[in-house]
Design a protein around this motif. Structure first.
Motif, PDB file in Angstrom:
ATOM      1  N   GLU A 123      50.173  55.898  30.879  1.00  0.00           N
ATOM      2  CA  GLU A 123      49.687  55.032  29.922  1.00  0.00           C
ATOM      3  C   GLU A 123      49.613  53.577  30.398  1.00  0.00           C
ATOM      4  O   GLU A 123      48.449  52.978  29.961  1.00  0.00           O
ATOM      5  N   ARG A 124      50.414  53.233  31.339  1.00  0.00           N
ATOM      6  CA  ARG A 124      50.161  51.878  32.161  1.00  0.00           C
ATOM      7  C   ARG A 124      49.045  51.864  32.950  1.00  0.00           C
ATOM      8  O   ARG A 124      48.216  50.832  32.879  1.00  0.00           O
ATOM      9  N   TYR A 125      48.586  53.042  33.780  1.00  0.00           N
ATOM     10  CA  TYR A 125      47.393  52.964  34.348  1.00  0.00           C
ATOM     11  C   TYR A 125      46.327  53.071  33.560  1.00  0.00           C
ATOM     12  O   TYR A 125      45.306  52.142  33.833  1.00  0.00           O
ATOM     13  N   PHE A 126      46.448  53.833  32.456  1.00  0.00           N
ATOM     14  CA  PHE A 126      45.347  53.711  31.349  1.00  0.00           C
ATOM     15  C   PHE A 126      45.059  52.263  31.167  1.00  0.00           C
ATOM     16  O   PHE A 126      44.018  51.686  30.753  1.00  0.00           O
ATOM     17  N   ARG A 127      46.029  51.374  30.749  1.00  0.00           N
ATOM     18  CA  ARG A 127      45.841  50.099  30.015  1.00  0.00           C
ATOM     19  C   ARG A 127      45.271  49.215  31.149  1.00  0.00           C
ATOM     20  O   ARG A 127      44.428  48.386  30.851  1.00  0.00           O
ATOM     21  N   TYR A 128      45.685  49.163  32.391  1.00  0.00           N
ATOM     22  CA  TYR A 128      44.960  48.644  33.466  1.00  0.00           C
ATOM     23  C   TYR A 128      43.680  48.850  33.870  1.00  0.00           C
ATOM     24  O   TYR A 128      42.759  48.208  34.008  1.00  0.00           O
ATOM     25  N   PHE A 129      43.397  50.293  33.692  1.00  0.00           N
ATOM     26  CA  PHE A 129      41.906  50.726  33.738  1.00  0.00           C
ATOM     27  C   PHE A 129      41.179  50.154  32.860  1.00  0.00           C
ATOM     28  O   PHE A 129      40.116  49.695  33.134  1.00  0.00           O
ATOM     29  N   TYR A 130      41.398  50.316  31.478  1.00  0.00           N
ATOM     30  CA  TYR A 130      40.532  49.634  30.524  1.00  0.00           C
ATOM     31  C   TYR A 130      40.289  48.090  30.940  1.00  0.00           C
ATOM     32  O   TYR A 130      39.238  47.751  30.539  1.00  0.00           O
ATOM     33  N   ALA A 131      41.323  47.457  30.977  1.00  0.00           N
ATOM     34  CA  ALA A 131      41.530  46.200  31.184  1.00  0.00           C
ATOM     35  C   ALA A 131      40.325  45.917  32.302  1.00  0.00           C
ATOM     36  O   ALA A 131      39.545  44.812  32.357  1.00  0.00           O
ATOM     37  N   ARG A 132      40.545  46.480  33.455  1.00  0.00           N
ATOM     38  CA  ARG A 132      39.772  46.116  34.647  1.00  0.00           C
ATOM     39  C   ARG A 132      38.258  46.504  34.179  1.00  0.00           C
ATOM     40  O   ARG A 132      37.020  46.101  34.662  1.00  0.00           O
ATOM     41  N   LEU A 133      37.894  47.790  33.343  1.00  0.00           N
ATOM     42  CA  LEU A 133      36.573  48.310  32.981  1.00  0.00           C
ATOM     43  C   LEU A 133      36.024  47.176  32.273  1.00  0.00           C
ATOM     44  O   LEU A 133      34.822  46.828  32.539  1.00  0.00           O
ATOM     45  N   LEU A 134      36.670  46.358  31.278  1.00  0.00           N
ATOM     46  CA  LEU A 134      36.214  45.452  30.606  1.00  0.00           C
ATOM     47  C   LEU A 134      35.887  44.202  31.223  1.00  0.00           C
ATOM     48  O   LEU A 134      34.772  43.648  31.065  1.00  0.00           O
ATOM     49  N   SER A 135      36.853  43.857  32.350  1.00  0.00           N
ATOM     50  CA  SER A 135      36.489  42.968  33.279  1.00  0.00           C
ATOM     51  C   SER A 135      35.268  42.939  34.088  1.00  0.00           C
ATOM     52  O   SER A 135      34.521  42.342  34.280  1.00  0.00           O
ATOM     53  N   ILE A 136      35.008  44.191  34.531  1.00  0.00           N
ATOM     54  CA  ILE A 136      33.746  44.706  35.137  1.00  0.00           C
ATOM     55  C   ILE A 136      32.521  44.378  34.599  1.00  0.00           C
ATOM     56  O   ILE A 136      31.517  43.678  34.953  1.00  0.00           O
ATOM     57  N   ALA A 137      32.600  44.937  33.250  1.00  0.00           N
ATOM     58  CA  ALA A 137      31.415  44.935  32.357  1.00  0.00           C
ATOM     59  C   ALA A 137      31.175  43.398  31.780  1.00  0.00           C
ATOM     60  O   ALA A 137      30.009  42.814  31.917  1.00  0.00           O
ATOM     61  N   ARG A 138      32.234  42.595  31.732  1.00  0.00           N
ATOM     62  CA  ARG A 138      32.152  41.157  31.600  1.00  0.00           C
ATOM     63  C   ARG A 138      31.393  40.222  32.487  1.00  0.00           C
ATOM     64  O   ARG A 138      30.587  39.562  32.208  1.00  0.00           O
ATOM     65  N   ASP A 139      31.732  40.775  33.761  1.00  0.00           N
ATOM     66  CA  ASP A 139      31.427  40.104  35.049  1.00  0.00           C
ATOM     67  C   ASP A 139      29.860  40.237  35.055  1.00  0.00           C
ATOM     68  O   ASP A 139      29.275  39.354  35.708  1.00  0.00           O
ATOM     69  N   ALA A 140      29.690  41.412  34.921  1.00  0.00           N
ATOM     70  CA  ALA A 140      28.310  42.264  35.270  1.00  0.00           C
ATOM     71  C   ALA A 140      27.409  41.395  34.330  1.00  0.00           C
ATOM     72  O   ALA A 140      26.266  40.970  34.513  1.00  0.00           O
ATOM     73  N   LEU A 141      27.910  41.223  33.104  1.00  0.00           N
ATOM     74  CA  LEU A 141      26.695  40.679  31.914  1.00  0.00           C
ATOM     75  C   LEU A 141      26.734  39.183  32.304  1.00  0.00           C
ATOM     76  O   LEU A 141      25.557  38.712  32.322  1.00  0.00           O
ATOM     77  N   GLY A 142      27.735  38.500  32.566  1.00  0.00           N
ATOM     78  CA  GLY A 142      27.776  36.817  32.812  1.00  0.00           C
ATOM     79  C   GLY A 142      27.379  36.267  31.486  1.00  0.00           C
ATOM     80  O   GLY A 142      27.597  36.654  30.506  1.00  0.00           O
ATOM     81  N   GLY A 143      26.070  35.577  31.660  1.00  0.00           N
ATOM     82  CA  GLY A 143      25.349  34.965  30.495  1.00  0.00           C
ATOM     83  C   GLY A 143      24.009  35.592  30.146  1.00  0.00           C
ATOM     84  O   GLY A 143      23.228  34.972  29.673  1.00  0.00           O
ATOM     85  N   SER A 144      23.800  36.730  30.862  1.00  0.00           N
ATOM     86  CA  SER A 144      22.627  37.562  30.787  1.00  0.00           C
ATOM     87  C   SER A 144      22.731  38.192  29.307  1.00  0.00           C
ATOM     88  O   SER A 144      23.453  38.438  28.567  1.00  0.00           O
ATOM     89  N   ASP A 145      21.274  38.391  28.990  1.00  0.00           N
ATOM     90  CA  ASP A 145      20.903  38.956  27.605  1.00  0.00           C
ATOM     91  C   ASP A 145      20.181  40.346  27.943  1.00  0.00           C
ATOM     92  O   ASP A 145      19.602  41.041  27.245  1.00  0.00           O
ATOM     93  N   ASP A 146      20.280  40.808  29.266  1.00  0.00           N
ATOM     94  CA  ASP A 146      19.719  41.853  29.831  1.00  0.00           C
ATOM     95  C   ASP A 146      20.115  43.315  29.137  1.00  0.00           C
ATOM     96  O   ASP A 146      21.380  43.685  29.301  1.00  0.00           O
TER      97      ASP A 146
END
Length: 201
Positions: A123-146
């Motif tokens: 469960e801990r691995y999954f929580r870290y996994f989701y948090a990291r996934l969200l962080s990657i998506a957020r960083d990739a998006l930046g301020g873009s509207d692509d």
């Protein structure tokens, strides 16, 4: 026996909430106590058990707070998430309780909302996994509207209101953990998979 008027039946459920069956083994003395409560309330044994569990959740403390507050906090997360808006989720903040009930019916939803001190390693691995996934998506998006970057971000966010999607992520995280893949690698692979799927949709 109580002299107050008994309220029979089970408390109303959130729309879309389904009951889950469990096997319960009790000492004869506790079973007798449960039957006493059931007769006093003029309900079934399962309804009496549900009533007693709910009462105990209001007083039993986990991490310094009543366990029932953990359920309220989960609904609060859902309410905030739905308030942000996501075209992939046809739900509104008023539906937060319903979404929470459906999520908590799945292992992935329970893993996500389990207090940190009580989480299993998976469960801990999954929580870290989701948090990291969200962080990657957020960083990739930046301020873009692509749309190519916006859609993966929405998919990741919508997982908290879509048990089927969260279950898929949970299964992927469990598979990665069993293979000894780091959380960062597993999340990066999932992000690329979501991005590729979004590009072909």
């Amino acid at each position: 026996m109580s002299t107050t008027k008994n309220k029979g039946g089970r408390p109303p459920r959130a729309p879309g909430e389904k009951l889950q069956r469990i096997n319960l083994t009790l000492r004869p003395s506790l079973l007798f106590g449960l039957e006493v409560v059931a007769r006093d309330r003029r309900t079934s044994l399962s309804q009496a058990a549900e009533y007693l569990i709910e009462q105990q959740l209001r007083s039993y403390e986990v991490e310094g707070a009543p366990a029932m507050e953990l359920l309220d906090a989960a609904a609060g997360v859902m309410r905030d998430n739905l308030a942000r808006g996501n075209p992939l989720v046809a739900k509104q903040p008023k539906d937060a309780e319903e979404v929470t009930s459906v999520l908590l019916a799945s292992p992935s939803g329970r893993a996500f909302f389990m207090p940190e001190s009580l989480q299993s390693p998976s469960e801990r691995y999954f929580r870290y996994f989701y948090a990291r996934l969200l962080s990657i998506a957020r960083d990739a998006l930046g301020g873009s509207d692509d749309p190519a970057l916006l859609t993966p971000m929405m998919v990741v966010m919508s997982a908290l209101a879509r048990p089927d999607l969260l279950d898929h992520m949970y299964a992927s995280a469990q598979d990665a953990e069993q293979k000894g893949i780091t959380v960062d690698e597993a999340a990066a692979t999932m992000y690329e998979s979501i991005k590729a799927t979004a590009a072909t949709a």
